[in-house]
Write an enzyme that holds these catalytic residues in place. Structure first.
Site, PDB file in Angstrom:
ATOM      1  N   ASP A 162       1.666   6.366   5.593  1.00 52.50           N
ATOM      2  CA  ASP A 162       0.654   5.450   5.079  1.00 52.50           C
ATOM      3  C   ASP A 162       1.131   4.727   3.816  1.00 52.50           C
ATOM      4  OD1 ASP A 162      -1.758   4.283   5.676  1.00 52.50           O
ATOM      5  OD2 ASP A 162      -2.939   5.639   4.440  1.00 52.50           O
ATOM      6  N   LYS A 192       0.857  -1.197   0.000  1.00 54.42           N
ATOM      7  CA  LYS A 192       0.000   0.000   0.000  1.00 54.42           C
ATOM      8  C   LYS A 192       0.887   1.238   0.000  1.00 54.42           C
ATOM      9  CE  LYS A 192      -3.147   2.586   3.022  1.00 54.42           C
ATOM     10  NZ  LYS A 192      -3.779   2.627   4.362  1.00 54.42           N
ATOM     11  N   LYS A 240      -9.567  13.220   8.538  1.00 56.93           N
ATOM     12  CA  LYS A 240      -9.001  12.794   9.820  1.00 56.93           C
ATOM     13  C   LYS A 240      -8.895  13.988  10.780  1.00 56.93           C
ATOM     14  CE  LYS A 240      -5.972   9.163   7.951  1.00 56.93           C
ATOM     15  NZ  LYS A 240      -6.419   8.019   8.744  1.00 56.93           N
ATOM     16  N   ASP A 251     -11.969   7.319   4.396  1.00 57.07           N
ATOM     17  CA  ASP A 251     -10.708   7.070   5.109  1.00 57.07           C
ATOM     18  C   ASP A 251     -10.370   5.580   5.150  1.00 57.07           C
ATOM     19  OD1 ASP A 251      -8.397   7.779   6.442  1.00 57.07           O
ATOM     20  OD2 ASP A 251      -9.334   7.717   8.418  1.00 57.07           O
ATOM     21  N   GLU A 274      -9.494   3.888   2.596  1.00 51.14           N
ATOM     22  CA  GLU A 274      -9.120   3.979   1.187  1.00 51.14           C
ATOM     23  C   GLU A 274      -8.073   2.956   0.763  1.00 51.14           C
ATOM     24  OE1 GLU A 274      -5.634   5.058   2.894  1.00 51.14           O
ATOM     25  OE2 GLU A 274      -7.594   5.736   3.538  1.00 51.14           O
ATOM     26  N   ARG A 302      -7.731  -0.220   1.256  1.00 51.24           N
ATOM     27  CA  ARG A 302      -8.306  -1.458   0.709  1.00 51.24           C
ATOM     28  C   ARG A 302      -8.877  -1.244  -0.690  1.00 51.24           C
ATOM     29  NH1 ARG A 302     -12.233  -1.716   5.767  1.00 51.24           N
ATOM     30  NH2 ARG A 302     -10.381  -0.659   6.548  1.00 51.24           N
ATOM     31  N   ASP A 340      -2.333  10.492   3.483  1.00 56.22           N
ATOM     32  CA  ASP A 340      -3.739  10.133   3.656  1.00 56.22           C
ATOM     33  C   ASP A 340      -4.412  11.127   4.593  1.00 56.22           C
ATOM     34  OD1 ASP A 340      -6.198   8.923   3.837  1.00 56.22           O
ATOM     35  OD2 ASP A 340      -5.543   7.433   5.313  1.00 56.22           O
TER      36      ASP A 340
END
Length: 501
Positions: free
Chosen positions: A291, A268, A280, A350, A352, A354, A273
């Site tokens: 991230d 990933k 967030k 959030d 995201e 996956r 993010d």
């Protein structure tokens, strides 16, 4: 930093420093006892006076010890002899390296690998000493105008092993340890880069540089135009609110014959993010540059793999993307069509990672892989479940999970398996699409893995959730380089197994 091994007698070592262990209560190790005889009781007299108890991590640096050829002797506390375990051993090495680096000893002969560590052999002790040394000396100062460099840093370390028979084992341990340490450094350097520098294009540049460095590696880049043609609607949706183009970097390492199915590592790569429209909280949002820790660890593992020149085929995927709020950003309530044709209702922008990974996991079907392992800073729920000590491991294939757990134990880069039973799948049900992108608060790490499992039915698959282990916060904030040791160890073991078959 230069490492070597030898099997020599302590009293004949001529070096800037010689390192020996002391156990509680005030008891010299076997090598220490040899030096004590030569120094006519100098060391034991110091211990009797109470200069060093031998507690784990205590150090005492001595100059000009009588009859000893080395300039210095560093006594290192090792705790109780019968209780010396792997965690304590690594802490002792770290304390030793920090002391040597601060005292101007540019070289040293270290006898600590001769200590008995429960359940560990010479290979492990030397390799962990190499890795711990690199971890101790690591600094990220590329962006500082003034780089506070050590005046006389440690440059050379010799590990003494008990017998000449173990020299070959020690040399192999150094080779493996250096490759993993260098892979961790690559991972840490990339992950620590600020998001105004490290974006998906930067990840792609790092992948391309690797191909220039090693003949065994080819790199392909897939931008948004090609993603559109491939139908990667989920991946594209996440990056739509960003000025930075989403780029998926494919690093193909060929170390074996063409017929051998590759192992695929998918990282990933959310280079920042914000959470998107589901924004967030502001506190510690700067840490969301980490991230992309999964992609960074895959890049580091590919470096280690190429350096070791392992006879195995591996594909590393860096799923680069940035999740930003914007007029074009995807929204809660949107329904996305993934590359697999399955549809997803977005309940939270959030969640995201996956949505990026599911399309990458569908893409890699074309490699007909032996196994696919995705690595992701996926869920805060994994931090709640396992803290910052263990990576969450979830898999639909027991032999693959078993091999990864073995590699985690061997490398000291720990993982713990969580279930992905079908019972959890119903939490992802949606009235408007094939599935929702979140399953609620209960078992958040597991339902995230269940989501990914729906895109991995054509191969053996495992998921590593590194949200708690990829970086640390606070005073020593920074990337840890995990799980490069775990992944590299797994590939070393797979290469050995395939060559023996």
């Amino acid at each position: 930093m230069e490492f070597s091994v030898k099997s020599g007698i302590a009293e004949k070592q001529r070096s800037a420093c010689i390192v020996i262990g002391v156990f509680e209560p005030r008891r010299l190790s076997a090598v220490g006892e040899q030096l004590d005889k030569i120094s006519e009781g100098y060391l034991s007299n110091l211990l009797r006076r109470g200069d060093l108890e031998g507690k784990s991590g205590q150090v005492l640096l001595l100059h000009h010890v009588p009859n000893i050829l080395s300039e210095r002797v560093l006594l290192v506390g090792c705790g109780k002899e019968r209780e010396l375990d792997e965690r304590q051993y690594k802490q002792i090495i770290t304390r030793t390296i920090n002391t040597l680096n601060e005292t101007g000893s540019m070289e040293a002969v270290c006898f600590l690998p001769e200590l008995h560590v429960k359940g560990r052999d010479t290979y492990w002790k030397v390799r962990m000493a190499v890795e711990s040394t690199h971890d101790s000396l690591y600094q990220f100062n590329q962006l500082k105008s003034k780089k506070g460099e050590t005046r006389r840093p440690l440059r050379k370390l010799v590990f003494n092993v008990p017998t000449r028979r173990e020299l070959g084992i020690g040399e192999k341990a150094i080779e493996h340890g250096l490759a993993i340490a260098n892979g961790k450094k690559v991972c840490r350097d990339v992950a620590n880069m600020p998001p105004n520098i490290c974006n998906p294009a930067y990840l792609a540049e790092q992948a391309s540089e690797l191909a220039k460095q090693y003949d065994s590696i080819n790199t392909k880049l897939i931008g948004e135009a090609e993603m559109e043609k491939l139908g990667m609607g989920s991946y594209l949706a996440v990056g739509r609110g960003s000025e930075n183009e989403s780029i998926m970097s494919l690093i193909e390492y060929k170390g074996s014959h063409d017929e051998q199915a590759p192992i695929v590592l998918v990282g990933k790569g959310l280079t920042f993010d914000t959470g998107g429209i589901s924004l967030k909280p502001g506190a510690a949002m700067d840490e969301m540059k980490y991230d992309m820790g999964g992609a960074a660890s895959v890049l580091g593992t590919m470096h280690a793999l190429a350096e070791l020149n392992l006879p195995i085929n591996v594909v590393g995927v860096l799923a680069g993307c940035e999740n930003m709020p914007d007029g074009r950003a995807y929204r809660p309530g949107d329904v996305l069509t993934t590359m697999s044709g399955q549809t997803v209702e977005v309940l939270n922008t959030d969640a995201e990672g996956r949505l990026v990974l599911c399309d990458a996991l569908t893409y890699v079907e074309r490699y007909n892989p032996e196994a696919v392992i995705d690595v992701a800073t996926l869920t805060g729920a994994c931090v709640i479940a396992l803290g910052h000590h263990a990576t969450g491991l979830m898999s639909t294939h027991n032999p693959l999970a078993h091999d990864l757990l073995n590699a985690s134990e061997h490398s000291g880069d720990r993982a713990w398996r969580l279930p992905v039973w079908d019972d959890y799948q119903e939490q992802l049900e949606s009235p408007f699409a094939d599935m929702a992108n979140i399953g609620g608060r209960p078992a958040g790490s597991i339902t995230a893995a269940c989501f990914l499992s729906r895109f991995t039915r054509k191969y053996n698959w495992a998921h590593l959730d590194i949200a708690g282990t990829a970086w640390q916060s606070g005073k020593n904030k920074g990337s840890t380089g995990r799980p490069v040791p775990l992944l590299t160890q797994y590939l070393i073991e797979r290469a050995e197994t395939q060559n023996n078959n």
